[in-house]
Design an enzyme around this catalytic site. Structure first.
Site, PDB file in Angstrom:
ATOM      1  N   SER A  50       5.323  34.724 -34.539  1.00  0.00           N
ATOM      2  CA  SER A  50       5.884  35.824 -35.342  1.00  0.00           C
ATOM      3  C   SER A  50       6.728  35.244 -36.470  1.00  0.00           C
ATOM      4  CB  SER A  50       6.749  36.719 -34.451  1.00  0.00           C
ATOM      5  OG  SER A  50       7.913  36.008 -34.061  1.00  0.00           O
ATOM      6  N   ASP A  83       1.547  36.675 -36.031  1.00  0.00           N
ATOM      7  CA  ASP A  83       1.770  37.987 -35.429  1.00  0.00           C
ATOM      8  C   ASP A  83       2.644  38.831 -36.365  1.00  0.00           C
ATOM      9  OD1 ASP A  83       1.705  39.868 -33.350  1.00  0.00           O
ATOM     10  OD2 ASP A  83       3.520  39.069 -32.404  1.00  0.00           O
ATOM     11  N   GLY A 182       8.262  45.407 -26.332  1.00  0.00           N
ATOM     12  CA  GLY A 182       9.514  45.174 -25.618  1.00  0.00           C
ATOM     13  C   GLY A 182       9.421  45.426 -24.125  1.00  0.00           C
ATOM     14  N   HIS A 224      -1.455  45.777 -29.066  1.00  0.00           N
ATOM     15  CA  HIS A 224      -0.118  45.167 -29.078  1.00  0.00           C
ATOM     16  C   HIS A 224       0.685  45.774 -27.927  1.00  0.00           C
ATOM     17  CE1 HIS A 224       0.210  42.961 -32.993  1.00  0.00           C
ATOM     18  NE2 HIS A 224      -1.015  43.458 -33.032  1.00  0.00           N
ATOM     19  N   GLY A 225       1.887  45.264 -27.742  1.00  0.00           N
ATOM     20  CA  GLY A 225       2.802  45.871 -26.777  1.00  0.00           C
ATOM     21  C   GLY A 225       2.218  45.994 -25.383  1.00  0.00           C
ATOM     22  N   SER A 227       2.620  43.967 -22.561  1.00  0.00           N
ATOM     23  CA  SER A 227       3.234  43.358 -21.375  1.00  0.00           C
ATOM     24  C   SER A 227       3.318  44.388 -20.266  1.00  0.00           C
ATOM     25  CB  SER A 227       4.647  42.853 -21.713  1.00  0.00           C
ATOM     26  OG  SER A 227       4.565  41.583 -22.340  1.00  0.00           O
ATOM     27  N   ASN A 267      -2.008  41.562 -26.559  1.00  0.00           N
ATOM     28  CA  ASN A 267      -0.803  40.814 -26.945  1.00  0.00           C
ATOM     29  C   ASN A 267       0.272  40.862 -25.866  1.00  0.00           C
ATOM     30  OD1 ASN A 267      -2.063  40.559 -29.403  1.00  0.00           O
ATOM     31  ND2 ASN A 267      -0.354  41.363 -30.600  1.00  0.00           N
ATOM     32  N   ILE A 268       0.785  39.688 -25.534  1.00  0.00           N
ATOM     33  CA  ILE A 268       1.796  39.592 -24.474  1.00  0.00           C
ATOM     34  C   ILE A 268       2.918  38.656 -24.916  1.00  0.00           C
ATOM     35  CG2 ILE A 268       2.202  38.783 -22.101  1.00  0.00           C
ATOM     36  CD1 ILE A 268      -0.838  39.623 -21.631  1.00  0.00           C
ATOM     37  N   ASP A 269       4.106  39.179 -24.961  1.00  0.00           N
ATOM     38  CA  ASP A 269       5.280  38.371 -25.290  1.00  0.00           C
ATOM     39  C   ASP A 269       6.404  38.633 -24.287  1.00  0.00           C
ATOM     40  OD1 ASP A 269       7.227  36.837 -26.431  1.00  0.00           O
ATOM     41  OD2 ASP A 269       7.445  38.002 -28.263  1.00  0.00           O
TER      42      ASP A 269
END
Ligand code: G3H
Ligand code: 13P
Ligand code: ZN
Length: 322
Positions: A50, A83, A182, A224-225, A227, A267-269
């Site tokens: 990012s 990202d 988040g 995205h998002g 998780s 996507n996983i953060d």
């Protein structure tokens, strides 16, 4: 093999009914944890950076870490992706600086402004052999400086996707179907609670995904998002001095279902952050006299590896798909 673009990865994922994990990287332990898991499971993987990661770790350090992971894992396809790029200049800098894929996120702009900026990035990227992800619709949560409150997000409008893709020439499209950035993806009011008092989120809008698929047959969709905010990590954080009440993510079985459809990139953060933080907190609580960063970063890196291996096998379905 050298760094690859996502073109081949997505073609195989679309036809094979699985998705490729896109994991955010910010330091060496994260790069190692992710790529050790992908290497052992023979899975393609996307490492994404990012704007904030570049500001924290520096572009060159991140690229060199990823190049080291490529050298250590020569059998697996690895893509290096920007990202949430928010400007042409940022995308250009990553294209010129060795990335194989960029996202231009102009989803907070008007439809026409989103098209104009995306098209500008696509023209430059394609001329340099780099692929582009774009976004239509807005997720709740925080994306760099843009904060969207839960309940204020807007789902992607399937009637817009065809025109958007054909006018911009983008290579993949992130859509909003109810995922969110988040560790607090939904407010308590948006959820129900199970017997243990854990929040159960509302289901993803598979009807929106299916409509988008009909309009764009064979075209790779991105989530995205995504998780899942594993409750084992939330409990670990809270047990060892943290305070993360009502952290909630996207249930794994819904992501698995999305991966069997047109979703080719997930996507996983936040799950990486939780795995590391839970384990570091535990380590500090159990070893108050230790102060060598290698001692507490080792279990944190192992936790990232185990979490990514779990995702590859049970959520993405990308194991053995090289
Ligand atoms: O979607 C945002 C990613 O989780 C990156 O987060 O901007 O804090 O690095 P960051
Ligand atoms: P999470 O916050 O759900 O991990 O989403 C990460 C993401 O979408 C990065 O672009
Ligand atoms: Zn995102």
């Amino acid at each position: 093999m050298p760094l690859v673009t996502t073109t081949e990865m997505f073609k195989k994922a679309y036809n094979g009914g699985y998705a490729v994990g896109a994991f955010n990287v910010n330091n060496m332990e994260i790069v190692q944890g992710i790529t050790e898991a992908a290497g052992e499971l023979k899975s393609p993987v996307i490492l994404q950076v990012s704007k904030g990661a570049r500001a924290y770790a520096n572009h060159t350090y991140l690229v060199k870490l990823v190049e080291a992971a490529v050298a250590e894992n020569p059998d697996i396809p690895i893509a290096l992706h920007l990202d949430h790029g928010d400007s042409f200049e940022l995308c250009k800098s990553c294209i010129d600086g060795g990335f194989t894929s960029v996202m231009i996120d102009a989803s907070s702009k008007s439809f026409e402004d989103n098209i104009a900026l995306t098209k500008q990035v696509v023209e430059y990227a394609h001329a340099h052999g780099v692929v582009v992800e774009a976004e239509l619709g807005t997720l709740a949560g925080i994306e760099d400086e843009v904060v969207v409150e839960s309940g204020k997000e807007s789902y992607t409008r399937p009637e817009e996707v065809e025109e958007f893709v054909s006018r911009t020439g983008c290579d993949s499209l992130a859509i909003a179907i109810g995922t969110s950035h988040g560790a607090y993806k939904f407010t308590a009011e948006q959820c129900t609670r199970n017997e243990e008092g854990i929040l159960v989120p509302p289901p993803l809008r598979f009807d929106v995904l299916e409509e988008c698929m009909k309009k764009l047959p064979g075209f790779p969709i991105v989530l995205h998002g995504s998780s899942s905010v594993p409750q084992e990590f939330v409990k670990m954080v809270n047990q060892y001095g943290g305070n993360m009440p009502d952290a909630v993510g996207i249930p794994e079985e819904q992501l698995r279902k999305a991966a069997t459809l047109a979703v080719c990139k997930i996507n996983i953060d936040s799950d990486i952050r939780l795995a590391m933080t839970g384990n570091i907190r535990k380590y500090f609580a159990e070893h108050p006299d230790h102060f060598d960063p290698r001692q507490y970063l080792k279990p944190a890196r192992q936790a990232v590896k185990d979490m990514v291996a779990h995702k590859i096998k049970y959520v993405l379905g990308s194991d053995g798909k090289i």
